[in-house]
Motif scaffolding. Structure first.
Motif, PDB file in Angstrom:
ATOM      1  N   CYS A 251      38.064  42.283  39.436  1.00 33.79           N
ATOM      2  CA  CYS A 251      38.054  43.731  39.168  1.00 33.79           C
ATOM      3  C   CYS A 251      39.468  44.242  38.883  1.00 33.79           C
ATOM      4  O   CYS A 251      39.675  45.061  37.988  1.00 33.79           O
ATOM      5  CB  CYS A 251      37.457  44.479  40.352  1.00 33.79           C
ATOM      6  N   LEU A 254      40.332  43.110  35.382  1.00 37.24           N
ATOM      7  CA  LEU A 254      39.581  43.860  34.373  1.00 37.24           C
ATOM      8  C   LEU A 254      40.148  45.259  34.178  1.00 37.24           C
ATOM      9  O   LEU A 254      40.162  45.790  33.062  1.00 37.24           O
ATOM     10  CB  LEU A 254      38.108  43.962  34.793  1.00 37.24           C
ATOM     11  N   LYS A 255      40.617  45.850  35.259  1.00 34.02           N
ATOM     12  CA  LYS A 255      41.160  47.206  35.190  1.00 34.02           C
ATOM     13  C   LYS A 255      42.571  47.239  34.609  1.00 34.02           C
ATOM     14  O   LYS A 255      42.911  48.112  33.815  1.00 34.02           O
ATOM     15  CB  LYS A 255      41.155  47.820  36.594  1.00 34.02           C
ATOM     16  N   ASP A 258      44.354  43.331  29.582  1.00 33.06           N
ATOM     17  CA  ASP A 258      43.481  43.211  28.409  1.00 33.06           C
ATOM     18  C   ASP A 258      42.942  41.801  28.256  1.00 33.06           C
ATOM     19  O   ASP A 258      42.389  41.446  27.211  1.00 33.06           O
ATOM     20  CB  ASP A 258      44.253  43.610  27.138  1.00 33.06           C
ATOM     21  N   ILE A 261      37.164  38.527  29.356  1.00 38.80           N
ATOM     22  CA  ILE A 261      36.337  38.265  30.533  1.00 38.80           C
ATOM     23  C   ILE A 261      36.266  36.769  30.806  1.00 38.80           C
ATOM     24  O   ILE A 261      36.302  36.328  31.956  1.00 38.80           O
ATOM     25  CB  ILE A 261      34.939  38.879  30.350  1.00 38.80           C
ATOM     26  N   PRO A 288      30.471  42.567  34.112  1.00 35.92           N
ATOM     27  CA  PRO A 288      31.923  42.768  34.007  1.00 35.92           C
ATOM     28  C   PRO A 288      32.296  43.700  32.859  1.00 35.92           C
ATOM     29  O   PRO A 288      33.188  44.539  33.007  1.00 35.92           O
ATOM     30  CB  PRO A 288      32.460  41.352  33.782  1.00 35.92           C
ATOM     31  N   LYS A 289      31.614  43.572  31.722  1.00 31.33           N
ATOM     32  CA  LYS A 289      31.904  44.421  30.569  1.00 31.33           C
ATOM     33  C   LYS A 289      31.614  45.887  30.885  1.00 31.33           C
ATOM     34  O   LYS A 289      32.430  46.772  30.567  1.00 31.33           O
ATOM     35  CB  LYS A 289      31.074  43.969  29.364  1.00 31.33           C
ATOM     36  N   TRP A 291      31.495  47.256  33.916  1.00 33.33           N
ATOM     37  CA  TRP A 291      32.415  47.721  34.954  1.00 33.33           C
ATOM     38  C   TRP A 291      33.782  48.052  34.359  1.00 33.33           C
ATOM     39  O   TRP A 291      34.377  49.064  34.682  1.00 33.33           O
ATOM     40  CB  TRP A 291      32.563  46.651  36.041  1.00 33.33           C
ATOM     41  N   ARG A 292      34.269  47.189  33.474  1.00 37.01           N
ATOM     42  CA  ARG A 292      35.578  47.430  32.844  1.00 37.01           C
ATOM     43  C   ARG A 292      35.565  48.723  32.048  1.00 37.01           C
ATOM     44  O   ARG A 292      36.505  49.521  32.139  1.00 37.01           O
ATOM     45  CB  ARG A 292      35.944  46.250  31.943  1.00 37.01           C
ATOM     46  N   LYS A 293      34.506  48.966  31.305  1.00 41.12           N
ATOM     47  CA  LYS A 293      34.407  50.183  30.501  1.00 41.12           C
ATOM     48  C   LYS A 293      34.441  51.420  31.391  1.00 41.12           C
ATOM     49  O   LYS A 293      35.141  52.402  31.097  1.00 41.12           O
ATOM     50  CB  LYS A 293      33.127  50.159  29.672  1.00 41.12           C
ATOM     51  N   GLN A 296      38.046  51.845  33.126  1.00 43.73           N
ATOM     52  CA  GLN A 296      39.088  52.304  32.212  1.00 43.73           C
ATOM     53  C   GLN A 296      38.906  53.758  31.817  1.00 43.73           C
ATOM     54  O   GLN A 296      39.846  54.417  31.398  1.00 43.73           O
ATOM     55  CB  GLN A 296      39.117  51.412  30.971  1.00 43.73           C
TER      56      GLN A 296
END
Length: 313
Positions: A251, A254-255, A258, A261, A288-289, A291-293, A296
């Motif tokens: 996490c 991802l935060k 760049d 994944i 994961p995709k 959560w990252r979106k 951010q």
């Protein structure tokens, strides 16, 4: 003669802000009751506490140590303890939580493991530092808290420098007592908190291949006994705790980066993207995709929170 009852040990997981990984807990909520808890607890990060008022007792595995207003506490992660105030009082505290390896990884030129306090050489008396005897520690600790509260321009840079100075000062103090305390602490801590070496190993080596047998060996336990003891204290199986640790680190990546994944899944110790995706979705409730979106898009710095925070309710 009845057998002495073993204390219940509770794990309290604090999730640090990703952009500046220091957590401050401060304000009127952080008044400590005069009721003595039957439970010891420990944290996943180093804790520095500042007592502003009144007095009381901190207990470390049966060792009671008095504290008073102006004291600064320095408690390594995974050290079980509890705090209660003197009768009819409620001492007021501020707490700082951080991971020295993560925060100071670029500041130390030598191998950082040599700067970690040895948990087995820590006694309660070493954890509480009086303002009169250690005025520099008190000044640095209170200055860090004020910086984080006021958040003036460049507060993170200033807080970082103050916290680094504070941590070095605390390590200097600790190192002078280390050899004297080692034998006593080994006998007082290992019996009830034997899984600590496994927790330390997972924290520092989560990205590598880890087996239950190897963790049990670190704790000098049979695999069966280790599984039982670990679940008793942590409320989760060893490999489940390892997975949670890896996903929390993912996490953060991802935060704050760049990186793809796929790359992140390998960095935190997963051997396939499919196993990473399954584990992430199970623990975080989304891919994961996704959560990252969401992370951010947040206005506030995200926290990678997996385990429920029990706090001092």
């Amino acid at each position: 003669m009845p057998r002495k009852k073993k204390p219940v040990i509770e794990y309290r997981h604090y999730s640090l802000p990703i952009d500046f990984p220091v957590l401050l807990l401060s304000g009127e909520r952080w008044k400590i009751s005069d009721t003595r808890s039957e439970h010891l607890h420990f944290h996943n990060h180093l804790e520095i506490g500042i007592c502003y008022s009144d007095s009381g007792i901190m207990e470390f595995q049966g060792e009671p140590v008095p504290f008073t207003a102006g004291d600064v506490t320095f408690i390594p992660r995974y050290l079980p303890h509890t705090t209660y105030s003197s009768p009819d009082t409620a001492s007021l505290w501020s707490y700082l939580f951080f991971s020295p390896e993560e925060l100071f990884q670029h500041s130390f030129k030598s191998v950082f493991s040599s700067f970690e306090p040895d948990l087995w050489a820590v006694t309660g008396k070493n954890c509480i530092l009086n303002k009169e005897q250690y005025p520099k520690v008190y000044t640095l600790a209170t200055s860090v808290v004020e910086e984080l509260k006021q958040q003036k321009p460049y507060y993170q840079e200033n807080a970082y420098g103050l916290l680094l100075s504070l941590y070095i000062e605390l390590l200097r103090i600790h190192s002078t007592n280390e050899m004297l305390a080692e034998h006593e602490a080994e006998h007082s801590l290992r019996g009830d908190f034997v899984i600590s070496p496994a927790l330390e190993y997972i924290t520092k080596n989560y990205m590598t291949s880890i087996t239950i047998d190897s963790l049990a060996g670190l704790c000098h336990l049979s695999t069966t006994h280790f599984r039982r003891k670990f679940h008793e204290i942590m409320g989760a199986a060893p490999l489940e705790f390892l997975s949670r640790t890896r996903i929390e680190q993912a996490c953060k990546q991802l935060k704050s980066t760049d990186d793809s994944i796929l790359s992140i899944s390998g960095q935190v110790g997963f051997h396939s993207i499919s196993s990473f995706n399954r584990c992430f979705s199970r623990l975080m409730g989304e891919s994961p995709k996704q959560w990252r979106k969401g992370a951010q898009a947040e206005a506030q710095p995200a926290k990678a929170s997996i385990l429920e925070f029990t706090g001092w309710v």
